[in-house]
Motif scaffolding. Structure first.
Motif, PDB file in Angstrom:
ATOM      1  N   GLN A 154       0.824  -1.209   0.000  1.00  0.00           N
ATOM      2  CA  GLN A 154       0.000   0.000   0.000  1.00  0.00           C
ATOM      3  C   GLN A 154       0.856   1.255   0.000  1.00  0.00           C
ATOM      4  O   GLN A 154       1.853   1.335   0.706  1.00  0.00           O
ATOM      5  CB  GLN A 154      -0.881   0.013   1.254  1.00  0.00           C
ATOM      6  CG  GLN A 154      -1.608   1.338   1.480  1.00  0.00           C
ATOM      7  CD  GLN A 154      -2.574   1.265   2.630  1.00  0.00           C
ATOM      8  OE1 GLN A 154      -3.506   0.462   2.610  1.00  0.00           O
ATOM      9  NE2 GLN A 154      -2.372   2.096   3.637  1.00  0.00           N
ATOM     10  N   ALA A 217      -5.857   4.054  -7.258  1.00  0.00           N
ATOM     11  CA  ALA A 217      -5.401   3.065  -8.244  1.00  0.00           C
ATOM     12  C   ALA A 217      -5.252   1.717  -7.553  1.00  0.00           C
ATOM     13  O   ALA A 217      -5.026   1.647  -6.339  1.00  0.00           O
ATOM     14  CB  ALA A 217      -4.063   3.478  -8.863  1.00  0.00           C
ATOM     15  N   LEU A 218      -5.406   0.662  -8.345  1.00  0.00           N
ATOM     16  CA  LEU A 218      -5.246  -0.697  -7.831  1.00  0.00           C
ATOM     17  C   LEU A 218      -4.531  -1.510  -8.913  1.00  0.00           C
ATOM     18  O   LEU A 218      -4.919  -1.462 -10.075  1.00  0.00           O
ATOM     19  CB  LEU A 218      -6.617  -1.296  -7.513  1.00  0.00           C
ATOM     20  CG  LEU A 218      -6.665  -2.655  -6.822  1.00  0.00           C
ATOM     21  CD1 LEU A 218      -6.024  -2.613  -5.438  1.00  0.00           C
ATOM     22  CD2 LEU A 218      -8.130  -3.123  -6.693  1.00  0.00           C
ATOM     23  N   ASN A 232      -2.297  -1.230  -3.714  1.00  0.00           N
ATOM     24  CA  ASN A 232      -3.328  -0.201  -3.687  1.00  0.00           C
ATOM     25  C   ASN A 232      -2.697   1.146  -3.369  1.00  0.00           C
ATOM     26  O   ASN A 232      -1.825   1.249  -2.511  1.00  0.00           O
ATOM     27  CB  ASN A 232      -4.444  -0.538  -2.688  1.00  0.00           C
ATOM     28  CG  ASN A 232      -3.966  -0.751  -1.273  1.00  0.00           C
ATOM     29  OD1 ASN A 232      -3.286  -1.738  -0.989  1.00  0.00           O
ATOM     30  ND2 ASN A 232      -4.298   0.171  -0.370  1.00  0.00           N
ATOM     31  N   ILE A 233      -3.123   2.135  -4.139  1.00  0.00           N
ATOM     32  CA  ILE A 233      -2.484   3.452  -4.126  1.00  0.00           C
ATOM     33  C   ILE A 233      -3.580   4.508  -4.008  1.00  0.00           C
ATOM     34  O   ILE A 233      -4.576   4.438  -4.731  1.00  0.00           O
ATOM     35  CB  ILE A 233      -1.730   3.684  -5.456  1.00  0.00           C
ATOM     36  CG1 ILE A 233      -0.724   2.555  -5.725  1.00  0.00           C
ATOM     37  CG2 ILE A 233      -1.060   5.058  -5.472  1.00  0.00           C
ATOM     38  CD1 ILE A 233      -0.288   2.479  -7.188  1.00  0.00           C
TER      39      ILE A 233
END
Lengths: 327, 327
Positions: A154, A217-218, A232-233
């Protein structure tokens, strides 16, 4: 060791910390990146650590006049590759902010120039040097969790108010390469596995008037040996959170699970759950200088830097095109 | 309220807890699922809570003789749908272990029969009733984190030694539907968004001689409004870990981030970070009985149960076929 600095964006703090750690390092010149107006701010920061670099308004002149041994490049992200190419072609070692390139064409051009040069290159993937990450990586590398099977990482940042050029994909390059690069880097660093496929999504919704900047984003990476890595971002970390970033990784292996979160490294294996004692902090730029002198190896090889950048750009392409991309 | 139980696999504890919570509930009959040999174990468990059900060796006979109001179905996972169809066709309300079906054909058949019947249906997605999840969901539902943008959920179990039939995909159905269903369920529960696409991978490597049972999986859901949901699933939790399962969700929204982990619910919003006081534990099966009597609504509607099962099966299909699947 003479150091030149190009650009006032990003993690120049790594350079300053490295210079402070070595008595023989000297910042000889600073210059703005191609899209920046001046290097005055970099010079002021350098003065705070008792450096007195000459200030240039053109980075080529700085390179020609000061002939630095190493040059840091940290300007608008889309300019990193072109500037680094000029630096390498002039024969300087180079320490580049991530992402090193914002297009695959730029990345290939940079790699071609680097392969034909006799200089060293590293990248500001500085979270490899955060003690919790270095500690966790070494424990995994020593086999504490057996074979790596599943990773989730993450990156979550506070958005704040970011400069106008980051609202523009062509200059910013995208949130997956900018914010996500650290987490994507951890996947191959921790597992030692090859990237095979990536499927990603991203969205600029709810980005609080930041133009094209993606706020979420993923990414889903499939690696060799059926090892999977999720990233995950987001820029959704609330302003009142304790720290700017909420960086995490969880690595599940056949003999244990290790996690980094909130600066801690936590292991569960057949001896039960426990916090790990963290390794001492090492300095990314100081170690790159050591590597150039042949006395140490940086944690971030040029090969790592190119691979991570490519993985970021393919993930962004997947998200743009709505399809799985193979490496 | 007369209750019949079919099958000794899975979460019959929900039924026993619900019966204990209501003075008027009585377990009248127990029978094995089609692939099980006897219901003796279920009867022994029932006796421990002062119930004395009649023990049958055939579930149809149990239904015909005892005419229960509600029937629980928790047998080999691949048998859930066919058994539930017979239960519904006989006019009983039904409480089904997840996954309710292990093929899309079975799921469609079950849904068709349910739509044409006048009974109620719910599913053992019991983690909606774990206080940390119920609490976090209500806080999100009340708008505490604004609009949901990005979710990541985890299911990690100890593997132990699982019975031989779980080694066989045709009977077990796969780890994404069995272990992952809770986490996949949370995604649409927390966000209120529609599933649009799924991309998933899974692997049976390093499953310690458990045949086809997948020990790791990663799912990437794209939902309406560019909401993304990642789900990581594994059987890699070390035996020495504190608890059997390590269930987590993180939901990042426009105004805050909420997380459930280790039975805690943790919120960061514009008032800063804090643990939430947990709601009292509610009983999933007792509430389903209340719903049948018209005095309450279960947290798990039939619509939820069908949607979650479909999402699980499409994720498994994506992993099997190595491609994105659209809903």
């Amino acid at each position: 060791m003479k150091i030149g600095m190009i650009g006032g964006i990003g993690h120049n703090g790594y350079v300053f910390d490295g210079v402070r750690a070595r008595a023989d390092a000297r910042i000889v010149g600073v210059a703005p990146g191609p899209a920046e107006e001046s290097a005055a701010a970099i010079a002021r920061q350098a003065e705070r650590i008792d450096q007195s670099p000459k200030v240039f308004d053109n980075f080529r002149r700085m390179l020609d006049d000061e002939k630095p041994d190493i040059v840091s490049v940290a300007c608008h992200y889309a300019d990193h590759a072109a500037v680094a190419i000029e630096v390498i072609e002039r024969g300087h070692h180079v320490f580049i902010e991530k992402p090193m390139a914002t297009t695959l064409d730029d990345l290939q051009a940079l790699e071609r120039v680097f392969d034909n040069a006799n200089v060293q290159l590293s990248c500001m993937l500085g979270l490899r040097y955060a003690p919790a990450f270095t500690t966790a990586w070494r424990v995994v590398d020593h086999g504490a969790i057996g074979e790596v099977r599943l990773m989730t990482a993450q990156k979550s940042y506070k958005l704040g108010k970011r400069p106008a050029w980051t609202h523009d994909r062509d200059r910013y390059g995208g949130t997956i390469p900018w914010v996500g690069s650290h987490a994507i880097d951890w996947l191959h660093w921790f597992s030692g596995a090859r990237f095979e496929h990536v499927y990603a999504t991203h969205s600029a919704r709810s980005n609080r008037d930041h133009g094209e900047l993606e706020a979420s984003a993923l990414c889903h990476f499939t690696m060799s040996n059926d090892i999977f890595g999720g990233v995950n971002i987001d820029y959704l970390r609330p302003g009142k959170a304790m720290s700017h970033g909420d960086d995490r990784i969880r690595v599940a292996g056949t003999d244990g699970v290790i996690e980094v979160s909130e600066g801690r490294a936590y292991l569960i294996d057949d001896q039960g759950p426990r916090d790990l004692e963290l390794e001492p902090k090492r300095e990314i730029f100081a170690e790159f200088m050591d590597q150039i002198e042949g006395t140490a190896m940086s944690l971030i090889s040029a090969e790592d830097a190119f691979l991570t950048t490519k993985a970021c750009l393919l993930a962004r392409q997947s998200a743009d095109e709505g399809r799985e991309i193979s490496f």
